[in-house]
Design a protein around this motif. Structure first.
Motif, mmCIF file in Angstrom:
data_model
loop_
_atom_site.group_PDB
_atom_site.id
_atom_site.type_symbol
_atom_site.label_atom_id
_atom_site.label_comp_id
_atom_site.label_asym_id
_atom_site.label_seq_id
_atom_site.Cartn_x
_atom_site.Cartn_y
_atom_site.Cartn_z
ATOM 1 N N UNK A 79 0.816 -1.215 0.000
ATOM 2 C CA UNK A 79 0.000 0.000 0.000
ATOM 3 C C UNK A 79 0.853 1.270 0.000
ATOM 4 N N UNK A 80 2.169 1.150 0.105
ATOM 5 C CA UNK A 80 3.013 2.343 0.125
ATOM 6 C C UNK A 80 3.903 2.442 -1.100
ATOM 7 N N UNK A 81 3.838 1.468 -1.989
ATOM 8 C CA UNK A 81 4.519 1.544 -3.271
ATOM 9 C C UNK A 81 3.484 1.631 -4.389
ATOM 10 N N UNK A 82 3.853 2.268 -5.484
ATOM 11 C CA UNK A 82 2.934 2.435 -6.605
ATOM 12 C C UNK A 82 2.709 1.102 -7.315
ATOM 13 N N UNK A 83 1.451 0.760 -7.498
ATOM 14 C CA UNK A 83 1.040 -0.409 -8.269
ATOM 15 C C UNK A 83 0.157 0.053 -9.431
ATOM 16 N N UNK A 84 -0.245 -0.884 -10.271
ATOM 17 C CA UNK A 84 -1.183 -0.542 -11.339
ATOM 18 C C UNK A 84 -2.473 0.039 -10.766
ATOM 19 N N UNK A 85 -2.931 -0.528 -9.644
ATOM 20 C CA UNK A 85 -4.151 -0.017 -9.022
ATOM 21 C C UNK A 85 -4.022 1.427 -8.582
ATOM 22 N N UNK A 86 -2.861 1.814 -8.085
ATOM 23 C CA UNK A 86 -2.620 3.212 -7.709
ATOM 24 C C UNK A 86 -2.733 4.111 -8.935
ATOM 25 N N UNK A 87 -2.117 3.693 -10.034
ATOM 26 C CA UNK A 87 -2.165 4.494 -11.261
ATOM 27 C C UNK A 87 -3.604 4.642 -11.761
ATOM 28 N N UNK A 88 -4.380 3.555 -11.741
ATOM 29 C CA UNK A 88 -5.774 3.645 -12.172
ATOM 30 C C UNK A 88 -6.587 4.545 -11.242
ATOM 31 N N UNK A 89 -6.301 4.493 -9.935
ATOM 32 C CA UNK A 89 -7.038 5.327 -8.988
ATOM 33 C C UNK A 89 -6.790 6.811 -9.260
ATOM 34 N N UNK A 90 -5.540 7.179 -9.502
ATOM 35 C CA UNK A 90 -5.261 8.589 -9.777
ATOM 36 C C UNK A 90 -5.710 8.996 -11.176
ATOM 37 N N UNK A 91 -5.745 8.068 -12.113
ATOM 38 C CA UNK A 91 -6.363 8.375 -13.401
ATOM 39 C C UNK A 91 -7.842 8.683 -13.221
ATOM 40 N N UNK A 92 -8.502 7.953 -12.335
ATOM 41 C CA UNK A 92 -9.909 8.241 -12.047
ATOM 42 C C UNK A 92 -10.064 9.660 -11.523
ATOM 43 N N UNK A 93 -9.212 10.044 -10.570
ATOM 44 C CA UNK A 93 -9.260 11.405 -10.028
ATOM 45 C C UNK A 93 -8.972 12.438 -11.117
ATOM 46 N N UNK A 94 -7.959 12.157 -11.938
ATOM 47 C CA UNK A 94 -7.596 13.083 -13.010
ATOM 48 C C UNK A 94 -8.745 13.284 -13.973
ATOM 49 N N UNK A 95 -9.360 12.198 -14.426
ATOM 50 C CA UNK A 95 -10.444 12.322 -15.404
ATOM 51 C C UNK A 95 -11.667 13.009 -14.804
ATOM 52 N N UNK A 96 -11.922 12.815 -13.521
ATOM 53 C CA UNK A 96 -13.020 13.548 -12.889
ATOM 54 C C UNK A 96 -12.703 15.042 -12.841
ATOM 55 N N UNK A 97 -11.461 15.396 -12.573
ATOM 56 C CA UNK A 97 -11.055 16.807 -12.562
ATOM 57 C C UNK A 97 -11.257 17.428 -13.944
ATOM 58 N N UNK A 98 -10.979 16.630 -14.985
ATOM 59 C CA UNK A 98 -11.104 17.114 -16.363
ATOM 60 C C UNK A 98 -12.514 16.941 -16.930
ATOM 61 N N UNK A 99 -13.414 16.396 -16.131
ATOM 62 C CA UNK A 99 -14.798 16.159 -16.549
ATOM 63 C C UNK A 99 -14.894 15.181 -17.725
ATOM 64 N N UNK A 100 -13.960 14.261 -17.794
ATOM 65 C CA UNK A 100 -13.998 13.184 -18.785
ATOM 66 C C UNK A 100 -14.599 11.947 -18.107
#
Length: 457
Positions: free
Chosen positions: A203-224
């Motif tokens: 939970x303290x190292x970056x995994x694929x799940x971490x990248x997908x989670x922040x992509x979710x946040x990013x796309x919500x910020x961009x309204x995509x």
């Protein structure tokens, strides 16, 4: 003049990293080195990436709450300094939370790792090389995502400074340019980071799940919203993430590394944070729950007594991060991990995306997962509209309660376009230009190419 430029580069070129060890959190004292001279073997690359995580500890130890909660409606403060300035919307170019030094220290370390890691592994394929590059790119992307949400336009630096021929007096890039790099970095991590790690590192190292989670946040910020749903589905389909029971809700933050957690900034007794100063020091903590937040919690919500002492008219501390009934008012730093994103965050973002796309069935199913765990009534669309006006507003309300004090509320208000309507009655916020922070004067005085944000000129 050339000598002074070399001095600037000398300051920038110092790269801090921790020595390798069996446990990511069990670090040796920090050492200094030049990227060009340090990266010679795979263990050096690992140490360089460890140094990026070390930067995250410094970056988020206190300011995650100032940036994500301090300007929003859920907190009350009696403290001077940044807490008071943020709550009163009296930001100036000299407040500490307007500094971005730690962001660019982290980015510098990431840029060195991204450039030199491939060289120490040679031309052959290496799973470790892919994982280290995936982590480095994701951490850089996450950092730039925070920078844009706080300051708007920021300098985009993707190469290490290694020559006096490079331009140190950089200008600011557009938000679109920086967020495009964020997306590119996170997509790279999706393709190259590990799916999981063993033990406490997971939970303290970056995994694929971490990248997908922040992509979710990013796309919500961009309204995509379609993209946000697709990224969130990758997280929800990952079997290593599951909601904890209500009885274990506080343990997400007290013990850390729960099944619900996706990414945490790791701390221990040596690398500590300011959670206690922020939330736990009784009448002397930076923040306590506001009357507005308390009044917004629905009757019977099982989270309420786990967030603060409900026997007090004005709660003096926030229990959420330390456990129900927590009474220790020691001023010592905290060794708790700071949870940057967890499954409930992604579930509710996906619910919001469906609601914005007029897909109420999907939105309500996700929303009611969180409400059901909290012991409050599940809703249909009519009930949601009756309670909060719209289904989107209902989801945003649920995020306000479920994710309270975790560093999400201000960003939710800004991206949803409700910051001014919410905060104007509280502190007079009235201008879109005022949603970003000022650039700290230390940055604008050192680099005349950096123009102050318009509202603060």
């Amino acid at each position: 003049m050339k000598r002074s430029i070399k001095y600037i580069f000398g300051s920038v070129l110092i790269l801090f990293a921790s020595a390798c060890s069996d446990s990511f959190l069990d670090k040796e004292p920090i050492s200094n080195f030049s990227g060009q001279g340090f990266y010679k073997k795979p263990s050096d690359a690992q140490a360089g990436v460890n140094g990026i995580y070390n930067s995250m500890q410094s970056l988020f130890r206190l300011n995650f709450a100032y940036w994500g909660e301090g300007r929003a409606d859920n907190v009350l403060t009696r403290h001077s300094g940044d807490p008071f300035a943020l709550q009163q919307n009296a930001l100036t170019p000299i407040i500490n939370s307007a500094r971005w030094d730690n962001f660019y220290t982290l980015i510098s370390r990431a840029n060195y790792a991204i450039k030199y890691t491939p060289q120490v592994f040679g031309d052959g394929e290496s799973e470790l090389k892919k994982q280290l590059l995936g982590q480095s790119r994701a951490l850089r992307g996450i950092t730039y995502f925070y920078l844009v949400r706080i300051w708007g336009q920021v300098p985009l630096v993707t190469e290490p400074y290694e020559s006096v021929e490079q331009d140190v007096f950089v200008s600011r890039n557009t938000e679109a340019e920086v967020l495009a790099q964020v997306e590119e970095d996170l997509l790279f991590a999706v393709a190259n980071a590990a799916s999981s790690y063993s033990g406490a590192r997971n939970r303290v190292l970056v995994t694929k799940g971490v990248a997908y989670a922040f992509l979710t946040q990013l796309y919500m910020w961009q309204k995509q919203y379609d993209k946000a749903i697709a990224a969130a589905e990758k997280v929800l389909a990952d079997g290593q993430y599951s909601l904890v029971s209500m009885n274990d809700w506080n343990e997400i933050f007290v013990k850390g590394q729960s099944t619900e957690s996706i990414f945490e900034v790791g701390y221990n007794e040596v690398q500590t944070n300011a959670l206690r100063a922020l939330y736990a020091l009784g009448s002397d903590s930076d923040y306590v729950p506001s009357a507005r937040f308390i009044a917004s919690i629905e009757v019977g919500d099982l989270r309420k007594p786990r967030i603060y002492d409900i026997t007090e008219v004005q709660p003096r501390k926030i229990w959420k991060f330390f456990g129900q009934g927590f009474k220790d008012e020691s001023p010592d730093p905290s060794s708790n991990n700071i949870v940057l994103t967890r499954l409930a965050d992604i579930i509710l973002l996906k619910a919001e995306a469906h609601a914005r796309l007029n897909q109420p069935t999907e939105a309500l199913e996700l929303l009611n997962r969180i409400r059901r765990r909290a012991g409050i009534a599940v809703l249909d669309e009519a009930a949601a509209n009756n309670l909060y006006g719209t289904l989107v507003a209902t989801v945003l309300h649920e995020r306000s309660i479920e994710l309270c004090f975790e560093g999400h509320r201000w960003f939710d208000l800004v991206r949803s376009g409700t910051a001014i309507a919410t905060m104007k009655p509280i502190n007079g916020l009235s201008s879109e230009d005022n949603l970003v922070w000022p650039l700290h004067e230390s940055a604008t005085l050192r680099n005349l190419n950096l123009k102050q944000n318009e509202f603060y000129k």
